[in-house]
Design a protein around this motif. Structure first.
Motif, PDB file in Angstrom:
ATOM      1  N   THR A 332       0.855  -1.116   0.071  1.00  0.00           N
ATOM      2  CA  THR A 332      -0.077  -0.073  -0.068  1.00  0.00           C
ATOM      3  C   THR A 332       0.848   1.283   0.076  1.00  0.00           C
ATOM      4  N   TYR A 333       0.344   2.280  -0.792  1.00  0.00           N
ATOM      5  CA  TYR A 333       1.457   3.557  -0.948  1.00  0.00           C
ATOM      6  C   TYR A 333       0.637   4.441  -0.538  1.00  0.00           C
ATOM      7  N   ARG A 334       1.227   5.636   0.029  1.00  0.00           N
ATOM      8  CA  ARG A 334       0.581   6.858   0.104  1.00  0.00           C
ATOM      9  C   ARG A 334       1.679   7.635  -0.766  1.00  0.00           C
ATOM     10  N   ALA A 335       0.803   8.536  -1.611  1.00  0.00           N
ATOM     11  CA  ALA A 335       1.545   9.441  -2.377  1.00  0.00           C
ATOM     12  C   ALA A 335       1.118  10.965  -2.244  1.00  0.00           C
ATOM     13  N   TYR A 336       1.901  11.754  -2.224  1.00  0.00           N
ATOM     14  CA  TYR A 336       1.887  13.399  -2.086  1.00  0.00           C
ATOM     15  C   TYR A 336       2.027  14.141  -3.523  1.00  0.00           C
ATOM     16  N   CYS A 337       1.305  14.851  -3.708  1.00  0.00           N
ATOM     17  CA  CYS A 337       1.527  15.895  -4.917  1.00  0.00           C
ATOM     18  C   CYS A 337       2.487  16.729  -4.591  1.00  0.00           C
ATOM     19  N   LEU A 338       3.289  16.972  -5.598  1.00  0.00           N
ATOM     20  CA  LEU A 338       4.614  17.997  -5.096  1.00  0.00           C
ATOM     21  C   LEU A 338       4.269  19.359  -6.213  1.00  0.00           C
ATOM     22  N   GLU A 339       3.611  19.188  -7.195  1.00  0.00           N
ATOM     23  CA  GLU A 339       3.260  20.321  -8.016  1.00  0.00           C
ATOM     24  C   GLU A 339       1.828  20.107  -8.833  1.00  0.00           C
ATOM     25  N   GLU A 340       1.504  21.145  -9.164  1.00  0.00           N
ATOM     26  CA  GLU A 340       0.080  20.945  -9.731  1.00  0.00           C
ATOM     27  C   GLU A 340       0.256  20.171 -11.018  1.00  0.00           C
ATOM     28  N   GLU A 341      -1.035  19.705 -11.591  1.00  0.00           N
ATOM     29  CA  GLU A 341      -0.932  18.957 -12.745  1.00  0.00           C
ATOM     30  C   GLU A 341      -0.720  19.449 -13.848  1.00  0.00           C
ATOM     31  N   ILE A 342       0.049  19.150 -14.722  1.00  0.00           N
ATOM     32  CA  ILE A 342       0.417  19.776 -16.108  1.00  0.00           C
ATOM     33  C   ILE A 342       0.060  18.723 -17.211  1.00  0.00           C
ATOM     34  N   ALA A 343      -0.978  18.986 -17.865  1.00  0.00           N
ATOM     35  CA  ALA A 343      -1.390  17.883 -19.083  1.00  0.00           C
ATOM     36  C   ALA A 343      -1.512  16.551 -18.385  1.00  0.00           C
ATOM     37  N   GLY A 344      -2.105  16.449 -17.184  1.00  0.00           N
ATOM     38  CA  GLY A 344      -2.270  15.033 -16.851  1.00  0.00           C
ATOM     39  C   GLY A 344      -1.190  14.457 -16.039  1.00  0.00           C
ATOM     40  N   LEU A 345       0.004  14.894 -15.766  1.00  0.00           N
ATOM     41  CA  LEU A 345       1.181  14.612 -15.128  1.00  0.00           C
ATOM     42  C   LEU A 345       1.341  15.129 -13.828  1.00  0.00           C
ATOM     43  N   ILE A 346       1.867  14.574 -12.978  1.00  0.00           N
ATOM     44  CA  ILE A 346       1.912  14.971 -11.612  1.00  0.00           C
ATOM     45  C   ILE A 346       3.322  14.518 -10.762  1.00  0.00           C
ATOM     46  N   PRO A 347       4.416  15.254 -10.548  1.00  0.00           N
ATOM     47  CA  PRO A 347       5.207  14.898  -9.501  1.00  0.00           C
ATOM     48  C   PRO A 347       4.751  14.490  -8.339  1.00  0.00           C
ATOM     49  N   VAL A 348       5.161  13.110  -7.678  1.00  0.00           N
ATOM     50  CA  VAL A 348       4.658  12.834  -6.479  1.00  0.00           C
ATOM     51  C   VAL A 348       6.061  12.160  -5.781  1.00  0.00           C
ATOM     52  N   TYR A 349       5.611  12.552  -4.329  1.00  0.00           N
ATOM     53  CA  TYR A 349       6.424  11.557  -3.468  1.00  0.00           C
ATOM     54  C   TYR A 349       5.629  10.349  -2.993  1.00  0.00           C
ATOM     55  N   THR A 350       6.128   9.284  -2.976  1.00  0.00           N
ATOM     56  CA  THR A 350       5.403   7.916  -2.430  1.00  0.00           C
ATOM     57  C   THR A 350       6.182   7.416  -1.406  1.00  0.00           C
ATOM     58  N   GLN A 351       5.593   6.803  -0.367  1.00  0.00           N
ATOM     59  CA  GLN A 351       5.909   5.901   0.745  1.00  0.00           C
ATOM     60  C   GLN A 351       4.924   4.817   0.940  1.00  0.00           C
ATOM     61  N   SER A 352       5.738   3.474   0.972  1.00  0.00           N
ATOM     62  CA  SER A 352       4.861   2.228   1.398  1.00  0.00           C
ATOM     63  C   SER A 352       4.583   2.095   2.625  1.00  0.00           C
ATOM     64  N   GLN A 353       3.845   0.961   3.071  1.00  0.00           N
ATOM     65  CA  GLN A 353       3.308   0.724   4.223  1.00  0.00           C
ATOM     66  C   GLN A 353       4.492   0.347   5.050  1.00  0.00           C
ATOM     67  N   CYS A 354       5.583  -0.075   4.470  1.00  0.00           N
ATOM     68  CA  CYS A 354       6.855  -0.579   5.138  1.00  0.00           C
ATOM     69  C   CYS A 354       7.784   0.525   5.232  1.00  0.00           C
ATOM     70  N   GLY A 355       7.536   1.764   4.558  1.00  0.00           N
ATOM     71  CA  GLY A 355       8.278   3.141   4.838  1.00  0.00           C
ATOM     72  C   GLY A 355       9.317   3.254   3.551  1.00  0.00           C
ATOM     73  N   ASP A 356       9.208   2.624   2.756  1.00  0.00           N
ATOM     74  CA  ASP A 356      10.092   2.565   1.409  1.00  0.00           C
ATOM     75  C   ASP A 356       9.723   4.191   0.737  1.00  0.00           C
ATOM     76  N   GLU A 357      10.581   4.913   0.449  1.00  0.00           N
ATOM     77  CA  GLU A 357      10.402   6.192  -0.308  1.00  0.00           C
ATOM     78  C   GLU A 357      10.958   6.264  -1.331  1.00  0.00           C
ATOM     79  N   ALA A 358      10.109   7.322  -2.238  1.00  0.00           N
ATOM     80  CA  ALA A 358      10.509   7.590  -3.680  1.00  0.00           C
ATOM     81  C   ALA A 358      10.034   8.451  -4.236  1.00  0.00           C
TER      82      ALA A 358
END
Length: 603
Positions: A332-358
């Motif tokens: 299970t991942y939590r994802a946070y938007c980092l910038e507003e959507e541009i043409a359907g693309l959104i940069p995100v920060y993700t974190q898994s339920q085990c703490g893996d980040e990307a």
């Protein structure tokens, strides 16, 4: 259902067996769907003081050998004829498909049987009987497919890391064995299993792992969870040996995230199991706070698109945060938007339920008011880079993940108006009918039957349409199964107002399918005459949007060759989200329904 990668010899074997058998009147009356078929284990002794033993139960295409041959199905009730004792023994069983690996069966009692169908029908369990526990419960835990193949893992709903207290109600003492929240439970690193590490308990330190087999809402409204103990067979010589399978009830407390969990004494769902708070073993799980998100996520001033907000199948979007359960990687991942959507693309920060980040790039598209799709780039970064999504062509993209909205805004009519019939291409002795509910246009039905005897029904399905959209010459419709839990996508082609081709496109609307070559041809037989809005209209192909069947893969035909190569999938071990892979194309349900019985005869 089986993959379409089945040899022509096997298909020929099935058809030959079906032809030779079904010309015998009354011999092909009732079939079990492939979802039901398999080899199961069930507890054969229910006694608190006895060793728990298991019995193997096989569900074949048209029989459950230890109980009888399938004679008639009435919804979830099935009439079985057993003639092994020399006389007719007729019983009614209530079968409830709970998950891919769990089948819940209810019966008046195996010690009773009747000599005629009418008498047996009077004993069919009702939902009220089951809710009040007035029937015999038989829990079936699938161990292999009917061909002996291993089972796919199932995601575990006990998601994340928890601190816990533990108590066993075995009558030996009144004190709680593990009263302090120093013990832990986590479904890391495998999201399809969890491990309990018990510390500072009256019996000392102890560790125990379970694999999850499925969870569901019971007839009584409570949430159930089926578990498998992978160490039980190795401990069979212990006194007493542990049960191989366990049934549990659980309750998620809204707001706090705490989970109350109780396990039964054995492999039933009724022996010393009463609620999420009262069972043979009881646990209280308190979630461990997740890592603080990266500073880029907490400082970002953005939100995911308004149309995406809300609860979807395996996705929840709230403001600038989304939570996604990946049923392929079992994370299970939590994802946070980092910038507003541009043409359907959104940069995100993700974190898994085990703490893996990307850090990675997310693409989101609204397909209809009730259907959305998203893609995740597996090109993950350990640190945020400005312009992460500025060059999408340079990124690798996983396949689209299709999601249906749970909190639907409005109903979406199916693009099927009236009744269509056709012959299944891979099994020309089997016919199919696709028809709409004229009074409820969002509902459609699919039936597979013998072309020689329409009353001989092989398979029945019911769908609720959630929405459709077109891409080039292909139109996709996303549906929710109403006869059992699940979602399916279809694609297809319209030749004229009275002729369509459809295909099944898996759960994620697989691209690159060739409906005209591999789909099933359906011809219109009757319109919805009682609804003017659904009456036939002159066919005018729109410039970009075609009805869903234009490119839909029929779930009951052979595999189509893909015209769209899949992008190379990179390693996601660094924490990137891994969406579900496309479901393989399937061979005909009607063919699958008779696969095992006839191939043993004619192979």
């Amino acid at each position: 259902m089986l993959s379409s990668q089945v040899s022509g010899q096997v298909t020929a074997c099935i058809l030959l067996g079906l032809l030779m058998t079904c010309f015998d009147p009354g011999s092909c009356v009732c079939y079990f769907s492939l979802e039901y078929q398999g080899v199961y284990a069930t507890q054969s002794i229910i006694s608190g003081g006895s060793t728990i033993q298991y019995l193997e139960v096989a569900i074949e295409a048209d029989s459950i050998p230890i109980w009888g041959n399938c004679h008639r199905r009435l919804g979830n009730n099935v009439i079985l004829y057993d003639t092994t004792g020399g006389t007719d023994c007729v019983r009614c069983f209530h079968l409830q498909f709970r998950s891919r690996h769990i089948l819940e069966v209810h019966n008046e009692g195996l010690e009773r049987c009747y000599t005629n169908e009418d008498a047996a029908l009077q004993t069919c369990p009702t939902l009220e009987d089951i809710r009040n526990r007035e029937t015999r419960e038989i829990m079936l835990y699938k161990t292999t497919t009917i061909e002996g193949q291993a089972l796919d893992p199932v995601y575990c709903p006990l998601n994340g890391r928890f601190r816990m207290t533990y108590n066993i109600n075995d009558g030996r003492e009144s004190a709680t064995e593990c009263p302090e929240p120093t013990s832990t439970l986590a479904n890391c690193p495998r999201g399809n299993a969890f491990t309990m590490d018990l510390h500072r308990c009256s019996f000392g330190d102890f560790s125990k792992s379970y694999e999850c087999l499925g969870d569901w809402e019971g007839t009584d409204g409570q949430r159930y969870l089926a578990l498998h103990d992978p160490t039980a067979l190795a401990a069979a010589d212990s006194d007493p040996p542990p049960p191989r399978f366990r049934c549990a009830m659980y309750k998620l407390e809204e707001g706090t995230g705490s989970i109350f969990l109780s396990l039964s004494y054995d492999s039933t769902c009724i022996n010393k199991l009463h609620s999420a708070w009262e069972g043979y073993e009881t646990l209280v799980l308190t979630p461990t706070p997740p890592k603080t998100p990266a500073s880029e996520a907490t400082a970002a001033n953005c939100q995911f698109p308004d149309w995406a907000q809300g609860q979807w199948e395996n996705l929840k979007v709230e403001g600038n945060q989304l939570t996604y359960t990946d049923l392929i990687s079992y994370k299970t991942y939590r994802a946070y938007c980092l910038e507003e959507e541009i043409a359907g693309l959104i940069p995100v920060y993700t974190q898994s339920q085990c703490g893996d980040e990307a850090f990675t790039c997310l693409a989101m598209q609204e397909r209809s008011s009730n259907v959305m799709e998203f893609q995740i780039s597996p090109d993950v970064k350990t640190k945020y880079e400005v312009g992460l999504c500025s060059s999408p062509a340079s990124l690798t993209w996983d396949a689209w993940v299709t999601q249906g909205r749970v909190d639907r805004f409005k109903q979406s009519p199916c693009p099927v108006a009236g009744e269509y019939t056709g012959v299944i291409p891979d099994a020309t002795i089997l016919c199919a009918k696709l028809y709409s509910d004229c009074n409820n246009p969002e509902i459609m039905f699919y039936t597979v039957f013998s072309c020689y005897n329409r009353s001989e029904v092989i398979e029945e399905r019911e769908y609720r349409c959630l929405g459709q959209w077109s891409e080039t010459t292909v139109t996709y419709t996303y549906t929710e199964r109403r006869d059992q839990a699940g979602y399916e996508c279809f694609a297809g082609v319209v030749v004229s107002d009275g002729e369509i081709y459809i295909m099944e496109a898996g759960v994620n609307c697989q691209r690159g399918l060739e409906a005209m070559s591999y789909g099933m041809k359906l011809v219109k037989q009757a319109p919805c005459l009682n609804d003017a809005a659904m009456a036939p209209r002159p066919y005018t192909p729109p410039p970009t949007h075609r009805p869903w069947w234009n490119d839909t893969r029929n779930p009951w035909t052979k595999k189509a060759s893909s015209t769209t190569p899949k992008p190379a999938r990179k390693d996601t071990s660094k924490g990137g989200v891994s969406p579900r892979a496309p479901t393989p194309i399937l061979i005909p349900v009607g063919v699958l329904a008779v696969l095992l019985v006839f191939c043993r005869v004619w192979a």
